[in-house]
Scaffold this motif. Structure first.
Motif, PDB file in Angstrom:
ATOM      1  N   ARG A  16     -33.160 -11.433  41.998  1.00 18.37           N
ATOM      2  CA  ARG A  16     -32.870 -12.753  41.443  1.00 18.37           C
ATOM      3  C   ARG A  16     -33.068 -13.839  42.505  1.00 18.37           C
ATOM      4  O   ARG A  16     -33.660 -14.888  42.231  1.00 18.37           O
ATOM      5  N   GLU A  17     -32.576 -13.580  43.714  1.00 21.11           N
ATOM      6  CA  GLU A  17     -32.715 -14.562  44.785  1.00 21.11           C
ATOM      7  C   GLU A  17     -34.183 -14.754  45.165  1.00 21.11           C
ATOM      8  O   GLU A  17     -34.608 -15.870  45.487  1.00 21.11           O
ATOM      9  N   VAL A  20     -35.673 -17.096  42.666  1.00 22.40           N
ATOM     10  CA  VAL A  20     -35.272 -18.478  42.945  1.00 22.40           C
ATOM     11  C   VAL A  20     -36.037 -19.016  44.157  1.00 22.40           C
ATOM     12  O   VAL A  20     -36.464 -20.174  44.174  1.00 22.40           O
ATOM     13  N   ASP A  21     -36.230 -18.173  45.172  1.00 19.42           N
ATOM     14  CA  ASP A  21     -37.038 -18.576  46.338  1.00 19.42           C
ATOM     15  C   ASP A  21     -38.437 -19.008  45.884  1.00 19.42           C
ATOM     16  O   ASP A  21     -38.950 -20.049  46.321  1.00 19.42           O
ATOM     17  N   ALA A  23     -39.360 -19.970  42.901  1.00 15.73           N
ATOM     18  CA  ALA A  23     -39.275 -21.177  42.079  1.00 15.73           C
ATOM     19  C   ALA A  23     -39.168 -22.420  42.943  1.00 15.73           C
ATOM     20  O   ALA A  23     -39.782 -23.455  42.639  1.00 15.73           O
ATOM     21  N   GLU A  24     -38.415 -22.345  44.030  1.00 15.77           N
ATOM     22  CA  GLU A  24     -38.309 -23.487  44.946  1.00 15.77           C
ATOM     23  C   GLU A  24     -39.679 -23.871  45.480  1.00 15.77           C
ATOM     24  O   GLU A  24     -40.035 -25.053  45.518  1.00 15.77           O
ATOM     25  N   PHE A  55     -34.185 -15.055  33.942  1.00 16.28           N
ATOM     26  CA  PHE A  55     -33.975 -16.457  33.574  1.00 16.28           C
ATOM     27  C   PHE A  55     -34.642 -16.730  32.226  1.00 16.28           C
ATOM     28  O   PHE A  55     -35.803 -16.404  32.027  1.00 16.28           O
ATOM     29  N   LEU A  61     -34.090 -21.782  35.731  1.00 19.12           N
ATOM     30  CA  LEU A  61     -34.515 -21.614  37.123  1.00 19.12           C
ATOM     31  C   LEU A  61     -34.157 -22.842  37.946  1.00 19.12           C
ATOM     32  O   LEU A  61     -33.728 -22.741  39.096  1.00 19.12           O
ATOM     33  N   TYR A  62     -34.326 -24.008  37.347  1.00 16.94           N
ATOM     34  CA  TYR A  62     -34.010 -25.234  38.069  1.00 16.94           C
ATOM     35  C   TYR A  62     -32.516 -25.331  38.313  1.00 16.94           C
ATOM     36  O   TYR A  62     -32.077 -25.760  39.389  1.00 16.94           O
ATOM     37  N   ALA A  64     -30.585 -22.858  38.775  1.00 14.96           N
ATOM     38  CA  ALA A  64     -30.297 -21.901  39.843  1.00 14.96           C
ATOM     39  C   ALA A  64     -30.577 -22.515  41.210  1.00 14.96           C
ATOM     40  O   ALA A  64     -29.830 -22.282  42.171  1.00 14.96           O
ATOM     41  N   ILE A  65     -31.636 -23.306  41.303  1.00 13.74           N
ATOM     42  CA  ILE A  65     -31.930 -24.010  42.553  1.00 13.74           C
ATOM     43  C   ILE A  65     -30.819 -25.012  42.857  1.00 13.74           C
ATOM     44  O   ILE A  65     -30.382 -25.162  43.999  1.00 13.74           O
ATOM     45  N   ARG A  68     -27.780 -23.326  44.287  1.00 13.49           N
ATOM     46  CA  ARG A  68     -28.008 -23.022  45.700  1.00 13.49           C
ATOM     47  C   ARG A  68     -27.831 -24.289  46.550  1.00 13.49           C
ATOM     48  O   ARG A  68     -27.191 -24.245  47.613  1.00 13.49           O
TER      49      ARG A  68
END
Length: 221
Positions: A16-17, A20-21, A23-24, A55, A61-62, A64-65, A68
């Motif tokens: 999952r992380e 997100v990485d 997606a960033e 997601f 996804l956004y 989730a960013i 973080r």
């Protein structure tokens, strides 16, 4: 819980992380509007179906960013607040740290700007959006604690009203100041004002209303 379940849970969280990485990277490179889920999958080197397993959509996804970013911001706020003595100094340190965060982590600041513009509807309890909202509350909690400390130690006036409303107002003021310093950078340079000078002056002005009025001196006979 047996070891295999613990391992599977850890692997799932790591995956999952990693998503997100990815997606960033994609959102910062292409912009939120242009980015697609398949772009995130390609960046993460996994299938699009696997991204959707974690997601529901690009908006999640956004969020989730944003979670973080908010968690990082809260840690930074706590660190600078603990280094200040009075409640007023803590609130000022928090404001300065937000300015520093925006400069050092521009992608995360942009993500939070999109979050501020988002109008939430019915937010499910187990959603990523709810997680983002709760992370935001935790950030404001650091400022609220500083305000309450200031009221106890006398560095902040006691008639400011609801600390939550004050914390939200300070957040909005500081966030807007940072955005203005960025969008009007050329104008500030043209009039001979550094961005850092502008943001510091704005913070000082915005917090002036928190300080208790000076004690009138007694006139000598």
């Amino acid at each position: 819980m047996n070891r295999s379940k613990v391992r599977r849970r850890a692997e799932k969280e790591q995956r999952r992380e990693e998503i997100v990485d990815a997606a960033e990277v994609v959102f910062m490179r292409q912009g939120y509007g242009a980015a697609k889920m398949e772009d995130v999958a390609r960046q993460a080197r996994i299938s699009r179906a696997l991204v959707y397993l974690y997601f529901r959509n690009k908006e999640d996804l956004y969020f989730a960013i944003c979670v973080r970013a908010l968690q990082q911001l809260r840690r930074r706020f706590i660190t600078v607040a603990e280094g200040a003595e009075t409640g007023y100094d803590r609130v000022l340190a928090i404001g300065r740290e937000y300015v520093r965060f925006a400069r050092e982590c521009p992608g995360h600041f942009v993500a939070l700007s999109h979050l501020e513009a988002h109008q939430p509807g019915d937010v499910a309890a187990d959603s990523v959006e709810r997680e983002a909202l709760e992370a935001g509350k935790a950030v404001h909690g650091v400022t609220i604690a500083a305000l309450q400390l200031g009221q106890r130690d006398g560095s902040i006036r006691k008639d400011i009203g609801d600390p939550l409303l004050v914390a939200l107002s300070l957040w909005g003021f500081t966030h807007g100041t940072i955005q203005l310093a960025t969008t009007k950078a050329n104008f500030l340079a043209d009039v001979g004002v550094k961005q850092s000078t502008f943001t510091e002056a704005a913070l000082q002005l915005g917090l002036r209303g928190l300080a208790p009025p000076p004690t009138p001196s007694r006139s000598r006979r």
